[in-house]
Design a protein around this motif. Structure first.
Motif, short mmCIF file in Angstrom:
data_model
loop_
_atom_site.label_atom_id
_atom_site.label_comp_id
_atom_site.label_asym_id
_atom_site.label_seq_id
_atom_site.Cartn_x
_atom_site.Cartn_y
_atom_site.Cartn_z
N TRP A 41 4.28 -9.17 -8.43
CA TRP A 41 5.41 -8.01 -7.06
C TRP A 41 5.02 -6.46 -7.31
CZ3 TRP A 41 8.17 -4.92 -10.02
CH2 TRP A 41 8.78 -5.17 -11.13
N ALA A 42 4.55 -6.87 -8.37
CA ALA A 42 4.59 -5.23 -9.09
C ALA A 42 2.26 -4.96 -7.81
CB ALA A 42 4.17 -5.25 -10.82
N HIS A 43 1.62 -5.48 -8.47
CA HIS A 43 0.83 -5.18 -7.43
C HIS A 43 1.26 -5.02 -5.61
CE1 HIS A 43 -1.94 -5.69 -10.60
NE2 HIS A 43 -1.65 -6.66 -10.91
N LYS A 44 1.91 -5.74 -5.53
CA LYS A 44 2.54 -5.87 -3.79
C LYS A 44 2.61 -4.46 -3.51
CE LYS A 44 3.29 -10.73 -3.13
NZ LYS A 44 4.53 -11.69 -2.84
N ILE A 45 3.72 -4.16 -4.27
CA ILE A 45 4.33 -2.37 -4.48
C ILE A 45 3.77 -2.12 -4.64
CG2 ILE A 45 5.73 -0.98 -5.34
CD1 ILE A 45 7.88 -2.56 -6.45
N GLY A 46 2.12 -1.62 -5.63
CA GLY A 46 0.89 -1.19 -6.12
C GLY A 46 0.49 -0.77 -4.54
N ILE A 47 -0.25 -2.35 -4.22
CA ILE A 47 -0.79 -1.58 -2.90
C ILE A 47 -0.22 -1.16 -1.45
CG2 ILE A 47 -1.52 -3.40 -0.91
CD1 ILE A 47 -1.91 -5.31 -3.21
N LEU A 48 1.33 -1.07 -1.53
CA LEU A 48 2.09 -0.69 -0.87
C LEU A 48 1.97 0.66 -0.78
CD1 LEU A 48 5.08 -2.96 -0.23
CD2 LEU A 48 3.22 -1.99 2.26
N VAL A 49 2.15 1.17 -1.99
CA VAL A 49 1.79 2.67 -2.63
C VAL A 49 0.18 3.43 -1.89
CG1 VAL A 49 1.61 4.63 -4.90
CG2 VAL A 49 3.54 2.68 -3.84
N SER A 50 -0.39 2.97 -2.26
CA SER A 50 -1.65 3.01 -2.11
C SER A 50 -2.33 2.59 -0.68
CB SER A 50 -2.95 1.57 -2.76
OG SER A 50 -2.38 1.90 -4.08
N LEU A 51 -1.55 3.00 -0.27
CA LEU A 51 -2.03 2.01 1.61
C LEU A 51 -1.43 3.43 2.20
CD1 LEU A 51 -2.24 0.78 4.05
CD2 LEU A 51 -0.13 0.15 4.31
N ILE A 52 -0.29 3.92 1.54
CA ILE A 52 1.10 4.78 2.02
C ILE A 52 0.45 6.05 1.82
CG2 ILE A 52 2.88 6.75 1.84
CD1 ILE A 52 4.55 3.26 1.56
N PHE A 53 -0.39 5.74 0.97
CA PHE A 53 -0.98 7.52 0.66
C PHE A 53 -2.14 7.67 1.17
CE2 PHE A 53 -5.14 8.65 -2.30
CZ PHE A 53 -4.36 9.99 -1.95
N SER A 54 -2.93 6.92 1.30
CA SER A 54 -4.37 6.37 2.20
C SER A 54 -3.87 7.57 3.84
CB SER A 54 -4.58 5.46 2.38
OG SER A 54 -4.75 5.08 0.77
N ILE A 55 -2.92 6.49 4.07
CA ILE A 55 -2.50 6.72 5.83
C ILE A 55 -1.85 8.44 5.84
CG2 ILE A 55 -1.12 6.68 7.25
CD1 ILE A 55 -0.56 3.33 6.54
N VAL A 56 -1.38 8.69 4.88
CA VAL A 56 -0.90 10.43 5.10
C VAL A 56 -1.77 10.97 4.61
CG1 VAL A 56 1.33 11.60 3.93
CG2 VAL A 56 1.90 9.20 3.68
N ALA A 57 -2.78 10.74 3.89
CA ALA A 57 -3.69 11.95 3.25
C ALA A 57 -4.48 11.66 4.65
CB ALA A 57 -4.06 11.94 2.38
N THR A 58 -4.92 10.61 5.43
CA THR A 58 -5.88 10.72 6.64
C THR A 58 -5.67 11.53 7.08
OG1 THR A 58 -6.57 8.89 5.79
CG2 THR A 58 -7.18 9.30 7.84
N ALA A 59 -4.01 11.41 7.60
CA ALA A 59 -2.94 12.31 8.59
C ALA A 59 -2.90 13.54 8.62
CB ALA A 59 -1.90 11.37 8.88
N VAL A 60 -2.80 14.28 7.14
CA VAL A 60 -3.03 15.64 7.06
C VAL A 60 -3.99 16.11 7.28
CG1 VAL A 60 -1.90 17.36 4.89
CG2 VAL A 60 -0.26 15.14 5.76
N LEU A 61 -5.48 15.21 6.01
CA LEU A 61 -5.99 16.33 6.24
C LEU A 61 -6.85 16.54 7.79
CD1 LEU A 61 -7.47 15.11 2.92
CD2 LEU A 61 -6.79 17.21 3.61
#
Length: 637
Positions: free
Chosen positions: A174-194
């Motif tokens: 479950w800890a890796h599942k949370i880490g994957i979600l954080v990585s996914l959110i970061f990639s989406i937000v960073a790509t959208a903002v830039l």
């Protein structure tokens, strides 16, 4: 003849090899072998070899490490193998694996996006400086964070692939599942903002494919070839036809797309031998800002030392009519105005008199903020010189260019409302060029678009330069001899069209070797750069090959990949169908085939040994080889 332990075990476990055969074949041990018995024994050994190929060996330490890192399953009883006919994981774990793959793809896209944007990191950092009011290398920090997230997701994906290759069921902690979600959110937000703030960078990404596409193609084909092993393993194990068709169809679709994608590739660096033009001339952007504070005399002297052919700057006119060099509207980024005039930090630079500007230090900030991370390369002498830099006048800049025979190009900023020279800034600048400096008019590339007709009347020898696209006819009507364009508009056809009309093209700002290589192959006559000392050392483009060489490269890559994948598919089909059973004349079943061999080899021959001793004696795996030899001899006697 003395048999090794593994040979005795293998012979005893071989189908169709009896005690009589063993007796007849071991002359040196208990008698002379007969040719027929020897042939029978050789056939039995061949079957042993085939059996070993069909067996699945579990690499216990390796699998324990994989399962521990992926799902925190460090104990063997916590793990389960994928049984024949079942999927590799539950529905929840399938969704987790799919999410992991999607996150990997988005992280890869953003990492590639941001790594290829290094050419404009300095602009990004100064943009944040203007909004936040303090300096910080945000671009590098963002790159490091992106690389960490990508490495984390890639590691998890590799662990999943290895577990699948070992026939293990997946269980993601479950800890890796949370880490994957954080990585996914970061990639989406960073790509959208830039993408919103810096949309032109996507044009840079498209340009980068003209250089990196051949290598990306080879890497993609290699990855798909490696993935064929676990995919083939589980494809032949799953009984559900729909799932099998989905897995194989998706894999083949991606593979075929990779195989044919080179057909749509275009790059100006695919040239026949002898058709590459000369390297673009280098123009120092505000001097050499990686080696000295921008828009200072020291910075322009560094350009001359590095072999630059032109100098680029920005001109502002002081309140008392002295043109000086300053890029920003205010003085707070490149001077110590906060210390000398703390109440005028946000005042427009043009509202200062030259007497006030002379009191400012224009070099100390370079060592404090180190905008390009290159201050460490400066020697003690250069550091002292940096500390003593002051605001440079336009006249001193022109004198330096005149003495060194360099061309100059500059942006000219109109003073704000209420400035004494707001309406005469053009004529004041021309006066300095014509009457207060020794520079020749043909050395000046006149870029300001305002009052161009007036400028041509006052000084027709200036080289008229335009900063925007236009038709050849329109440019010729305005007497334009040079275009100064952003590198994102780079086009081989455009540059060639203008070159035919004797209109040269300068691209700005290019500081990465791959971009300079692309400009070189595209035929650009010059580029404006921050990294003149780096680009001047390139003797040829980073990527350059003939079309025939490229075609041979990608065809060989595809063919070798296809052959390897075909071999892997055939091997797994053969192994999972239990060809050994068909070779021995028995009908292949799950009990006789590979799936009955999920045990390690220590258990696969134990039961046959017990059945071969008709007098009731048995040999256990824990007993010595000598004991097994004695039992065999007793049977022979």
């Amino acid at each position: 003849m003395h048999y090794r332990e593994e040979e005795l075990r293998s012979i005893a476990a071989s189908p169709g090899v009896t005690i009589k055969d063993f007796r007849e074949s071991n002359g040196n041990l208990c008698g002379a072998p007969s040719p027929t018995a020897l042939s029978t024994l050789k056939l039995g050994k061949l079957r042993v070899v085939r059996r070993r190929l069909l067996q699945h060996y579990e690499h216990q330490p390796f699998v324990s490490c994989l399962a521990g890192l992926y799902g925190c399953q460090w104990r063997r009883y916590q793990r389960t193998r994928a049984t024949p006919g079942d999927c590799c994981c539950s529905k929840v774990e399938c969704a987790s694996l799919l999410l992991l793959i999607v996150t990997f793809g988005l992280s890869l896209v953003f990492l590639y996006f941001w790594s290829e944007a290094q050419n404009d990191y300095n602009d990004f950092d100064w943009f944040n400086f203007g909004n936040l009011g303090f300096w910080f290398p945000w671009s590098v920090v963002l790159l490091v964070i992106t690389a960490i997230f990508f490495s984390y997701v890639t590691l998890l994906l590799l662990l999943a692939v290895c577990l699948l290759s070992e026939g293990q069921k997946l269980y993601l902690h479950w800890a890796h599942k949370i880490g994957i979600l954080v990585s996914l959110i970061f990639s989406i937000v960073a790509t959208a903002v830039l993408s919103d703030l810096w949309s032109k960078q996507w044009r840079t990404i498209l340009l980068s494919f003209q250089v990196t596409a051949p290598y990306l193609h080879v890497g993609g084909v290699l990855v798909m070839t490696l993935l064929s092993w676990p995919i083939a393993l589980h494809f032949f194990r799953i009984n559900r036809k729909v799932v099998r068709a989905l897995i194989l169809g998706l894999y083949l679709a991606v593979l075929c797309a990779l195989y044919i994608v080179p057909l749509g590739m275009y790059s100006p660096c695919l040239k026949e031998k002898g058709t590459l033009g000369p390297a673009p001339a280098l123009i120092g952007h505000r001097g050499a800002p990686m080696l000295a504070p921008e828009n200072t005399l020291m910075s322009f002297e560094k350009v001359v030392e590095a072999g630059g052919e032109g100098l680029e700057t920005d001109v502002t006119i002081s309140y008392d009519g002295v043109p000086f060099l300053m890029h920003d509207k205010t003085l707070k980024r490149t001077t110590n105005v906060q210390e000398v005039f703390p109440n005028r930090t946000d005042t427009n630079a043009a509202m200062f008199t030259w007497g006030e500007l002379e009191t400012l230090n224009a070099g100390a900030w370079f060592l404090q903020r180190d905008p390009f991370g290159t201050a460490w390369s400066l020697g003690d002498r250069d550091r002292k010189q940096v500390q003593n830099q002051s605001v440079c006048t336009f006249r001193d800049f022109l004198e330096l260019a005149a003495q060194r025979g360099k061309q100059v190009i500059f942006d000219l900023y109109r003073p704000p409302s209420g400035h004494p020279y707001r309406d005469t800034w053009i004529t004041r600048t021309l006066e300095v060029i014509q009457n207060q400096s020794s520079i020749q008019s043909h050395q000046v590339l006149w870029l300001p678009p305002e009052l161009r007709s007036l400028v041509q009347e006052m000084n027709p020898d200036l080289q008229q330069t335009s900063g925007s696209h236009a038709s050849v006819e329109e440019l010729q009507r305005m007497h334009i001899v040079k275009l100064n364009l952003h590198y994102s508009s780079m086009s081989t056809e455009m540059i060639s069209e203008y070159a035919v009309a004797n209109i040269s093209t300068n691209l700005y700002v290019i500081s990465q070797p791959w971009l300079y290589s692309l400009a070189w192959c595209s035929g650009a006559q010059s580029v404006t750069t921050n990294a003149l000392q780096l680009l001047n050392n390139l003797t040829r483009p980073l990527f350059l090959m003939t079309p025939d060489e490229y075609n041979l490269m990608w065809v060989l890559t595809d063919v070798i990949s296809f052959i390897l994948i075909f071999i892997i598919l055939i091997f797994h089909w053969w192994r999972e169908r239990g060809l050994l059973a068909s070779c021995s004349g028995s009908k292949p079943t799950l009990e006789q085939g590979t799936y009955s061999k999920f045990r390690t080899v220590s258990t696969s021959w134990e039961s046959p040994l017990k059945a071969r001793w008709p007098w009731g004696q048995t040999w256990q795996p824990s007993q010595s080889t000598e004991h097994l030899t004695n039992l065999v001899c007793e049977a022979i006697v």
